[in-house]
Design a protein around this motif. Structure first.
Motif, PDB file in Angstrom:
ATOM      1  N   VAL A 133      27.211  52.796  41.626  1.00 32.16           N
ATOM      2  CA  VAL A 133      27.498  52.005  42.827  1.00 32.16           C
ATOM      3  C   VAL A 133      28.085  50.654  42.423  1.00 32.16           C
ATOM      4  N   GLY A 134      27.522  50.042  41.401  1.00 39.07           N
ATOM      5  CA  GLY A 134      28.052  48.773  40.905  1.00 39.07           C
ATOM      6  C   GLY A 134      29.482  48.909  40.431  1.00 39.07           C
ATOM      7  N   MET A 135      29.770  50.023  39.748  1.00 37.14           N
ATOM      8  CA  MET A 135      31.138  50.243  39.273  1.00 37.14           C
ATOM      9  C   MET A 135      32.092  50.496  40.436  1.00 37.14           C
ATOM     10  N   LYS A 136      31.614  51.126  41.486  1.00 40.37           N
ATOM     11  CA  LYS A 136      32.460  51.351  42.662  1.00 40.37           C
ATOM     12  C   LYS A 136      32.778  50.003  43.331  1.00 40.37           C
ATOM     13  N   LEU A 137      31.808  49.101  43.349  1.00 36.57           N
ATOM     14  CA  LEU A 137      32.049  47.766  43.890  1.00 36.57           C
ATOM     15  C   LEU A 137      33.038  47.018  42.992  1.00 36.57           C
ATOM     16  N   TYR A 138      32.857  47.118  41.673  1.00 32.74           N
ATOM     17  CA  TYR A 138      33.826  46.524  40.748  1.00 32.74           C
ATOM     18  C   TYR A 138      35.232  47.056  41.033  1.00 32.74           C
ATOM     19  N   ARG A 139      35.339  48.355  41.245  1.00 37.54           N
ATOM     20  CA  ARG A 139      36.634  48.970  41.518  1.00 37.54           C
ATOM     21  C   ARG A 139      37.250  48.397  42.796  1.00 37.54           C
ATOM     22  N   ALA A 140      36.444  48.223  43.843  1.00 33.70           N
ATOM     23  CA  ALA A 140      36.944  47.646  45.093  1.00 33.70           C
ATOM     24  C   ALA A 140      37.451  46.224  44.857  1.00 33.70           C
ATOM     25  N   ILE A 141      36.738  45.480  44.017  1.00 32.03           N
ATOM     26  CA  ILE A 141      37.160  44.116  43.687  1.00 32.03           C
ATOM     27  C   ILE A 141      38.494  44.140  42.945  1.00 32.03           C
ATOM     28  N   LEU A 142      38.605  45.007  41.948  1.00 37.51           N
ATOM     29  CA  LEU A 142      39.842  45.090  41.163  1.00 37.51           C
ATOM     30  C   LEU A 142      41.024  45.556  42.010  1.00 37.51           C
ATOM     31  N   LEU A 143      40.791  46.498  42.917  1.00 41.77           N
ATOM     32  CA  LEU A 143      41.865  46.945  43.805  1.00 41.77           C
ATOM     33  C   LEU A 143      42.331  45.807  44.719  1.00 41.77           C
ATOM     34  N   ALA A 144      41.381  45.001  45.200  1.00 40.32           N
ATOM     35  CA  ALA A 144      41.748  43.849  46.031  1.00 40.32           C
ATOM     36  C   ALA A 144      42.587  42.864  45.228  1.00 40.32           C
ATOM     37  N   LEU A 145      42.183  42.601  43.998  1.00 37.65           N
ATOM     38  CA  LEU A 145      42.943  41.687  43.144  1.00 37.65           C
ATOM     39  C   LEU A 145      44.343  42.224  42.853  1.00 37.65           C
ATOM     40  N   ALA A 146      44.439  43.512  42.542  1.00 34.34           N
ATOM     41  CA  ALA A 146      45.738  44.115  42.246  1.00 34.34           C
ATOM     42  C   ALA A 146      46.666  44.043  43.454  1.00 34.34           C
ATOM     43  N   SER A 147      46.129  44.326  44.627  1.00 32.00           N
ATOM     44  CA  SER A 147      46.922  44.270  45.847  1.00 32.00           C
ATOM     45  C   SER A 147      47.434  42.850  46.101  1.00 32.00           C
ATOM     46  N   ARG A 148      46.578  41.873  45.907  1.00 32.03           N
ATOM     47  CA  ARG A 148      46.992  40.475  46.124  1.00 32.03           C
ATOM     48  C   ARG A 148      48.038  40.045  45.107  1.00 32.03           C
ATOM     49  N   LEU A 149      47.896  40.502  43.872  1.00 31.70           N
ATOM     50  CA  LEU A 149      48.875  40.164  42.844  1.00 31.70           C
ATOM     51  C   LEU A 149      50.238  40.759  43.192  1.00 31.70           C
ATOM     52  N   LYS A 150      50.256  42.005  43.642  1.00 31.24           N
ATOM     53  CA  LYS A 150      51.517  42.635  44.055  1.00 31.24           C
ATOM     54  C   LYS A 150      52.171  41.861  45.193  1.00 31.24           C
ATOM     55  N   LYS A 151      51.363  41.438  46.179  1.00 37.27           N
ATOM     56  CA  LYS A 151      51.905  40.664  47.297  1.00 37.27           C
ATOM     57  C   LYS A 151      52.468  39.334  46.812  1.00 37.27           C
ATOM     58  N   SER A 152      51.803  38.724  45.819  1.00 39.36           N
ATOM     59  CA  SER A 152      52.298  37.470  45.254  1.00 39.36           C
ATOM     60  C   SER A 152      53.660  37.674  44.603  1.00 39.36           C
ATOM     61  N   TYR A 153      53.812  38.781  43.875  1.00 40.63           N
ATOM     62  CA  TYR A 153      55.105  39.091  43.257  1.00 40.63           C
ATOM     63  C   TYR A 153      56.185  39.221  44.330  1.00 40.63           C
ATOM     64  N   GLU A 154      55.852  39.926  45.417  1.00 45.98           N
ATOM     65  CA  GLU A 154      56.823  40.122  46.487  1.00 45.98           C
ATOM     66  C   GLU A 154      57.210  38.797  47.135  1.00 45.98           C
ATOM     67  N   ARG A 155      56.223  37.939  47.347  1.00 45.58           N
ATOM     68  CA  ARG A 155      56.524  36.624  47.944  1.00 45.58           C
ATOM     69  C   ARG A 155      57.390  35.788  47.029  1.00 45.58           C
ATOM     70  N   LEU A 156      57.098  35.805  45.725  1.00 50.47           N
ATOM     71  CA  LEU A 156      57.906  35.052  44.788  1.00 50.47           C
ATOM     72  C   LEU A 156      59.336  35.581  44.741  1.00 50.47           C
ATOM     73  N   ALA A 157      59.484  36.899  44.749  1.00 49.96           N
ATOM     74  CA  ALA A 157      60.816  37.499  44.724  1.00 49.96           C
ATOM     75  C   ALA A 157      61.597  37.149  45.981  1.00 49.96           C
ATOM     76  N   ALA A 158      60.924  37.045  47.111  1.00 50.35           N
ATOM     77  CA  ALA A 158      61.602  36.727  48.362  1.00 50.35           C
ATOM     78  C   ALA A 158      62.131  35.301  48.377  1.00 50.35           C
ATOM     79  N   ILE A 159      61.527  34.425  47.591  1.00 47.69           N
ATOM     80  CA  ILE A 159      61.955  33.027  47.531  1.00 47.69           C
ATOM     81  C   ILE A 159      63.281  32.903  46.799  1.00 47.69           C
ATOM     82  N   PHE A 160      63.463  33.750  45.821  1.00 46.07           N
ATOM     83  CA  PHE A 160      64.656  33.626  44.961  1.00 46.07           C
ATOM     84  C   PHE A 160      65.718  34.552  45.358  1.00 46.07           C
TER      85      PHE A 160
END
Length: 160
Positions: A133-160
């Motif tokens: 269960v702890g590892m599943k929570l870790y996974r949810a945290i990592l997926l949230a971080l990965a999703s936010r990082l991807k969105k950050s890349y998209e926002r940065l690309a849109a600026i340039f």
């Protein structure tokens, strides 16, 4: 854990908050039953600050209801920019929770919100008692971080 109006882990979550967690479809019934004793509940009113940028972070939250916005201080004193809006099912506070650094952003309730909260100590106990269960929570945290990082890349690309 300094989390304001928090129901302690021994008290668990009220049944309607448990229902909110079920509706997020992150954990199956057995996993949820194992997780619940480690969670507390926090209610925050619209306009209330959950934490300020730079504060210590010893817990993370899963939004059960309501919306929160993350604000980052700018180089101009007293000026902030909204960097994210989070709704039900989102994990918030994971950065400082994982690396024990100060909070990277301030988080403010856009409307009344309810959160399931787990402190670092409770999370350690969860991992020891129910590693799957702890590892599943870790996974949810990592997926949230990965999703936010991807969105950050998209926002940065849109600026340039």
């Amino acid at each position: 854990m300094s989390t304001g109006r928090l129901s302690g882990a021994a008290e668990g979550l009220p049944s309607d908050a448990q229902k909110c967690l079920e509706d997020l479809h992150i954990f199956n019934a057995e996993e949820l039953a194992a997780l619940l004793p480690y969670l507390g509940e926090r209610k925050i009113a619209a306009g209330e600050t959950l934490w300020h940028e730079g504060q210590a972070g010893s817990y993370l939250s899963l939004i059960l209801s309501g919306h929160l916005e993350a604000k980052k201080d700018t180089e101009f004193p007293g000026k902030q920019v909204v960097v994210a809006v989070f709704g039900p099912g989102a994990v918030v506070g994971e950065l400082s929770f994982l690396d024990q650094s100060p909070r990277a952003v301030s988080v403010v309730a856009m409307e009344d919100a309810r959160l399931a909260v787990i402190g670092r100590d409770e999370f350690g106990k969860l991992l020891a008692d129910f590693p799957e269960v702890g590892m599943k929570l870790y996974r949810a945290i990592l997926l949230a971080l990965a999703s936010r990082l991807k969105k950050s890349y998209e926002r940065l690309a849109a600026i340039f």
